[in-house]
Motif scaffolding. Structure first.
Motif, PDB file in Angstrom:
ATOM      1  N   PHE B  52       0.833  -1.204   0.000  1.00 35.42           N
ATOM      2  CA  PHE B  52       0.000   0.000   0.000  1.00 35.42           C
ATOM      3  C   PHE B  52       0.869   1.256   0.000  1.00 35.42           C
ATOM      4  O   PHE B  52       0.596   2.218  -0.709  1.00 35.42           O
ATOM      5  CB  PHE B  52      -0.905   0.032   1.243  1.00 35.42           C
ATOM      6  N   PHE B  54       4.028   1.755  -1.025  1.00 37.02           N
ATOM      7  CA  PHE B  54       4.733   2.041  -2.279  1.00 37.02           C
ATOM      8  C   PHE B  54       3.767   2.435  -3.396  1.00 37.02           C
ATOM      9  O   PHE B  54       4.087   3.283  -4.230  1.00 37.02           O
ATOM     10  CB  PHE B  54       5.591   0.845  -2.701  1.00 37.02           C
ATOM     11  N   VAL B  55       2.594   1.820  -3.401  1.00 31.96           N
ATOM     12  CA  VAL B  55       1.588   2.212  -4.397  1.00 31.96           C
ATOM     13  C   VAL B  55       1.221   3.682  -4.190  1.00 31.96           C
ATOM     14  O   VAL B  55       1.179   4.473  -5.133  1.00 31.96           O
ATOM     15  CB  VAL B  55       0.334   1.310  -4.299  1.00 31.96           C
ATOM     16  N   THR B  58       4.096   6.080  -5.200  1.00 33.73           N
ATOM     17  CA  THR B  58       4.219   6.205  -6.655  1.00 33.73           C
ATOM     18  C   THR B  58       3.070   7.036  -7.216  1.00 33.73           C
ATOM     19  O   THR B  58       3.258   7.783  -8.184  1.00 33.73           O
ATOM     20  CB  THR B  58       4.241   4.805  -7.303  1.00 33.73           C
ATOM     21  N   LEU B  67       9.189   6.793 -13.565  1.00 36.86           N
ATOM     22  CA  LEU B  67       9.902   5.864 -14.444  1.00 36.86           C
ATOM     23  C   LEU B  67      11.270   5.491 -13.884  1.00 36.86           C
ATOM     24  O   LEU B  67      12.010   4.737 -14.504  1.00 36.86           O
ATOM     25  CB  LEU B  67      10.082   6.482 -15.831  1.00 36.86           C
ATOM     26  N   THR B  68      11.628   6.045 -12.730  1.00 38.56           N
ATOM     27  CA  THR B  68      12.922   5.738 -12.127  1.00 38.56           C
ATOM     28  C   THR B  68      12.746   4.727 -11.011  1.00 38.56           C
ATOM     29  O   THR B  68      11.631   4.301 -10.713  1.00 38.56           O
ATOM     30  CB  THR B  68      13.560   7.013 -11.534  1.00 38.56           C
ATOM     31  N   LEU B  71      12.153   5.550  -4.603  1.00 42.87           N
ATOM     32  CA  LEU B  71      11.064   5.057  -3.774  1.00 42.87           C
ATOM     33  C   LEU B  71      10.284   6.202  -3.150  1.00 42.87           C
ATOM     34  O   LEU B  71       9.124   6.057  -2.814  1.00 42.87           O
ATOM     35  CB  LEU B  71      11.605   4.144  -2.663  1.00 42.87           C
ATOM     36  N   TRP B 265       3.026   4.866 -14.655  1.00 43.58           N
ATOM     37  CA  TRP B 265       2.706   4.107 -13.457  1.00 43.58           C
ATOM     38  C   TRP B 265       2.097   5.003 -12.387  1.00 43.58           C
ATOM     39  O   TRP B 265       1.262   4.561 -11.604  1.00 43.58           O
ATOM     40  CB  TRP B 265       3.949   3.417 -12.901  1.00 43.58           C
ATOM     41  N   THR B 268      -1.605   5.351 -13.069  1.00 42.21           N
ATOM     42  CA  THR B 268      -2.263   4.059 -12.840  1.00 42.21           C
ATOM     43  C   THR B 268      -2.364   3.769 -11.350  1.00 42.21           C
ATOM     44  O   THR B 268      -3.398   3.301 -10.860  1.00 42.21           O
ATOM     45  CB  THR B 268      -1.485   2.938 -13.538  1.00 42.21           C
ATOM     46  N   MET B 269      -1.291   4.050 -10.621  1.00 42.30           N
ATOM     47  CA  MET B 269      -1.325   3.789  -9.188  1.00 42.30           C
ATOM     48  C   MET B 269      -2.276   4.764  -8.482  1.00 42.30           C
ATOM     49  O   MET B 269      -2.925   4.405  -7.501  1.00 42.30           O
ATOM     50  CB  MET B 269       0.091   3.878  -8.590  1.00 42.30           C
TER      51      MET B 269
END
Lengths: 321, 301
Positions: B52, B54-55, B58, B67-68, B71, B265, B268-269
């Motif tokens: 959760f 990290f989502v 991002t 795109l890297t 974190l 990403w 999307t996230m």
């Protein structure tokens, strides 16, 4: 419900009463009786019918005997990989989920400080919608920039290809399934808390060590729930569809729309499951007959496990009260 | 969640100063166990929580940083959520999901209650057979009957591309809901229904006035389960709604969202967070019903 052996003469009033009560029962059951006929019995009979027909959904169906059956078992390249994958997942994913569920259940019953917080944290992933959870995991485990591999590499561990590596795709799905263990955690927690405390005390007086206490006290007490978890896990894995499909689509970069030009089971057919082949045959190749053959195979598998479940009278899911 | 006192096998020795050597060693063992259990719990918590985290991190990165391998976000792009919200179709997906889950749940619970009541409280020939068929329906993978069902809805009723083929079947009882409610209703002592009957109360009134108020927690639990089943359903919308974007739901639309933002990403996230959030919010308001429902699933009523 034993048939009554003694039948007293039935008065007219009693007969009327019986008829009323039968009508009343029918009335209460009617929603389900219609549902059963229209959404269970009728489609099952049609599935058998279509499994012997050639039908593309447009031209009238034509009787072809066992041709669809032979096509599915001999020539349809996705059938055996899908069946193997489903059985792999049934064996590995279900047993790991049950073991992990017991472990987390034990852990949560032992936590003394902050039990509520931990329980909520462990439960939350179970609630994540499968599509969202799968897309998150494909991102977290992507081999290029994913946080998981970034962390693994920074501590000097190998960084697998996860959902893009045929050897790792099913283990990746398994990790995702272990993440969503919340449901099993709660039922094991309830079962563990119901184990009579006196039995532990008696075992301890007899000098039983931790493993022996688990083996001879905990396990026998929770075994009905273990069986329940195994059987429902098997049934759920039989219909396992969304996660492997979304993982394959997102990891292969082919997504959106109805998934045209998508090679099922990416990578290398390793994430293909039996339900996916029904979709592939019926809704992408418009081969209704072959889709119905696979559907019947799946039905036979699911009902075999249901029969095992029904045969056990070990206190759960029994039809009687 | 109210913390349940852990009925563990052995309680730690009562705290106190001094004491015998045996008691001191028992206390030391209890402390060691406390440390071991809580370190394990923290490790497990990281496994459940970090995805959760990290989502979310991002979701608030800018396009380049997503795109890297970074974190932690350099800048906090809260606007990503606005971008997602304004994506064409997103509001339609919400509306459709609420319609499917809301109407589907109301219909399923309303139609399953009398069936569960009859199976739990009436004695009639074929009752066990009926119960076994309910269980069989519950076990049936939806994919087994999907081909004829699709043909039925699409060819005979011309309803493909709408949500109706998903919603209407729930008006005819849902096997899982019937099963859970029936298991719960069995636990209500029959003295209540008998008393009502003696007082001249009809069966329907007994159900509505006497039994249902007592079954409120079970009804809440199955309603929640049903709502989330619909909310999470991907297979149903894929079969019936995929050809018509105006009928897509969140679960189905999310995938196409990723298709439209192939490399983004972060967006999307962000969309993922927005689909998970309502579920989590509802959970915090309805934890008790949820836990009861899950427990009910595993333990015979």
């Amino acid at each position: 419900m034993a048939a009554t052996t003694f039948r007293p003469p039935v008065s007219r009033a009693l007969r009327a009463k019986r008829r009323r009560s039968a009508l009343r029962t029918l009335g209460f059951l009617s929603p389900w009786l219609i549902g059963f006929a229209v959404f269970f019995a009728y489609p099952l009979v049609s599935t058998v019918y279509f499994s012997f027909m050639e039908y593309d959904g447009f031209a009238p169906p034509v009787w072809v005997g066992l041709k669809n059956w032979s096509y599915v078992f001999n020539d349809y390249v996705f059938f055996w990989p899908a069946l193997r994958n489903t059985l792999w997942l049934v064996a590995v994913m279900v047993s790991l989920r049950v073991l992990f569920g017991i472990g987390i259940g034990l852990l949560i019953t032992k936590i003394k400080t902050g039990a509520g917080v931990f329980r909520t944290l462990f439960y939350l992933p179970y609630l994540a919608p499968p599509v969202a959870a799968t897309m998150s995991f494909v991102f977290l485990l992507n081999p290029g920039t994913g946080p998981a591999n970034t962390i693994l590499e920074s501590v000097g561990l190998p960084a697998p290809g996860w959902f893009t590596d045929p050897a790792w795709s099913k283990p990746s799905l398994t990790i995702l399934a272990l993440w969503g263990i919340g449901d099993l955690m709660v039922i094991f927690m309830a079962a563990l808390l119901d184990v009579p405390k006196e039995q532990y005390e008696a075992a301890e007086l007899d000098g039983a060590r931790a493993w022996q206490r688990f083996r001879y006290v905990t396990f026998p007490n929770i075994s009905p729930i273990v069986l329940f978890a195994v059987v429902t896990g098997v049934i759920a894995t039989m219909q396992y569809y969304t996660e492997p499909l979304v993982a394959a689509k997102v990891a292969s970069g082919v997504i959106g729309g109805s998934g045209q030009q998508f090679e099922p089971g990416y990578p290398d057919r390793t994430t293909l499951t039996v339900p996916q082949t029904i979709y592939n045959l019926g809704f992408q190749r418009f081969d209704t007959g072959a889709a119905c053959v696979v559907a019947l195979v799946l039905f036979a598998l699911a009902m075999a496990f249901t029969a095992i479940l029904m045969r056990r009278r070990s206190g759960f899911m029994s039809a009687e009260d | 969640m109210t913390p349940t006192p852990a009925r563990a096998a052995y309680e730690p020795a009562a705290p106190g100063r001094g004491g015998t050597a045996a008691r001191r060693s028992a206390r030391r063992r209890a402390t060691l166990e406390w440390i071991a259990v809580h370190s394990l719990a923290i490790a497990a918590a990281l496994f459940f929580l970090l995805p959760f985290v990290f989502v979310f991190l991002t979701a608030v990165m800018n396009d380049d940083q997503a795109l890297t391998r970074d974190l932690w976000p350099r800048t906090w792009e809260w606007g990503n959520f606005v971008t997602v919200w304004n994506t064409p179709g997103f509001l339609t997906w919400w509306r459709n999901t609420l319609l499917y889950a809301g109407l589907g749940t109301v219909l399923a619970v309303a139609s399953s209650i009398p069936v569960a009541y009859a199976l739990a409280k009436f004695r009639f020939r074929g009752r066990n057979l009926a119960m076994m068929l309910v269980i069989a329906m519950m076990m049936l993978p939806p994919q087994v009957v999907v081909v004829p069902m699709y043909l039925f809805w699409a060819k005979q009723l011309d309803l493909a591309g709408t949500l109706w083929p998903l919603i209407i079947p729930f008006a005819f009882g849902n096997a899982f809901t019937i099963f859970l409610l029936r298991q719960f209703l069995l636990t209500i002592p029959k003295e209540y229904t008998e008393a009502a009957r003696i007082d001249g109360c009809g069966e329907f009134r007994t159900m509505v006035r006497i039994v249902l108020p007592m079954a409120r927690p079970a009804i809440a639990a199955v309603a929640l389960f049903h709502f989330f089943y619909c909310w999470n359903d991907y297979f149903g919308p894929q079969i019936y709604a995929s050809e018509n974007p105006a009928a897509w739901t969140l679960s189905y639309g999310l995938e196409s969202f990723k298709g439209a933002h192939q490399t983004d990403w972060n967006l999307t996230m962000a969309a993922t967070v927005m689909i998970m959030a309502p579920v989590i919010v509802v959970f915090f308001f309805a934890q008790k019903a949820f836990i009861e429902g899950v427990t009910l699933t595993g333990v015979k009523g």
